[in-house]
Design a protein around this motif. Structure first.
Motif, PDB file in Angstrom:
ATOM      1  N   UNK A  30      22.133  28.904  22.437  1.00 20.71           N
ATOM      2  CA  UNK A  30      22.003  29.370  23.712  1.00 20.71           C
ATOM      3  C   UNK A  30      20.757  28.654  24.600  1.00 20.71           C
ATOM      4  N   UNK A  31      20.253  27.584  23.875  1.00 21.55           N
ATOM      5  CA  UNK A  31      19.087  26.843  24.401  1.00 21.55           C
ATOM      6  C   UNK A  31      19.393  26.173  25.964  1.00 21.55           C
ATOM      7  N   UNK A  32      20.427  25.841  26.088  1.00 18.66           N
ATOM      8  CA  UNK A  32      20.764  25.365  27.412  1.00 18.66           C
ATOM      9  C   UNK A  32      21.405  26.143  28.339  1.00 18.66           C
ATOM     10  N   UNK A  33      21.804  27.160  28.015  1.00 21.09           N
ATOM     11  CA  UNK A  33      22.547  28.191  28.994  1.00 21.09           C
ATOM     12  C   UNK A  33      21.722  28.380  30.169  1.00 21.09           C
ATOM     13  N   UNK A  34      22.505  28.792  31.379  1.00 16.28           N
ATOM     14  CA  UNK A  34      21.569  28.975  32.485  1.00 16.28           C
ATOM     15  C   UNK A  34      22.354  30.244  33.172  1.00 16.28           C
ATOM     16  N   UNK A  35      21.642  31.007  34.026  1.00 14.39           N
ATOM     17  CA  UNK A  35      22.067  32.351  34.421  1.00 14.39           C
ATOM     18  C   UNK A  35      21.816  32.309  36.107  1.00 14.39           C
ATOM     19  N   UNK A  36      22.456  33.249  36.681  1.00 14.21           N
ATOM     20  CA  UNK A  36      21.879  33.181  38.352  1.00 14.21           C
ATOM     21  C   UNK A  36      20.652  34.052  38.497  1.00 14.21           C
ATOM     22  N   UNK A  37      19.894  34.726  37.539  1.00 15.04           N
ATOM     23  CA  UNK A  37      18.816  35.304  37.891  1.00 15.04           C
ATOM     24  C   UNK A  37      17.808  35.391  36.446  1.00 15.04           C
ATOM     25  N   UNK A  38      16.595  35.339  36.773  1.00 18.69           N
ATOM     26  CA  UNK A  38      15.683  35.284  35.403  1.00 18.69           C
ATOM     27  C   UNK A  38      16.062  36.621  34.593  1.00 18.69           C
ATOM     28  N   UNK A  39      16.494  37.487  35.146  1.00 19.06           N
ATOM     29  CA  UNK A  39      16.681  38.920  34.150  1.00 19.06           C
ATOM     30  C   UNK A  39      18.111  38.326  33.192  1.00 19.06           C
TER      31      UNK A  39
END
Length: 141
Positions: A30-39
């Motif tokens: 999961x090192x390069x995964x992104x999300x739409x918010x910091x939470x």
């Protein structure tokens, strides 16, 4: 029998290092995964181990030694996640940012090497103990 305690200790150490290796592998995946918010961003996870204390109870001849796997649980690091400006991403927030996990791949690789070597050491302890017990039995013949 007290001679077999070494197998309990080494076995619990192997279980602990196995958990550590699994969490490290999950972190690296999961090192390069992104999300739409910091939470929602993935945060690196690490196990917290505690040594088992010998608990002598009345009438009990043997006590337990070793490592309690996951006694304190699994903790997430509190390192900040990285905000990346990618306005064309479907995950971008209203300001055009996506948030990458806080996993440091170099630290995780070092952690993986350390856990792997600790696991190998526990296997070696079990193997050596077995060989010594067999040698002791051969002396008695």
């Amino acid at each position: 029998m007290a001679l077999y305690n070494v197998f309990d200790v080494a076995g619990s150490a192997m279980s602990a290092q196995s958990l550590r290796l699994n969490l490290t592998a999950s972190n690296l995946a999961n090192a390069e995964t992104t999300a739409s918010s910091p939470e929602e961003a993935y945060r690196a996870r690490h196990p917290v181990f505690a040594a088992k204390l010998q608990q002598a109870q009345a009438g009990q001849a043997e006590t337990s030694n070793g490592v309690e796997v996951g006694v304190r649980g699994v903790v997430e690091t509190d390192a900040p996640v990285q905000a990346l400006h990618q306005p064309n991403s479907p995950l971008a927030d209203e300001n055009g940012y996506v948030y990458r996990s806080n996993v440091n791949p170099v630290e995780e690789m070092v952690n993986m090497i350390s856990a792997s070597r600790s696991y190998q050491n526990s296997v070696e302890v079990m193997s050596t103990s077995r060989d010594l017990m067999l040698q002791t039995l051969r002396i008695g013949r």
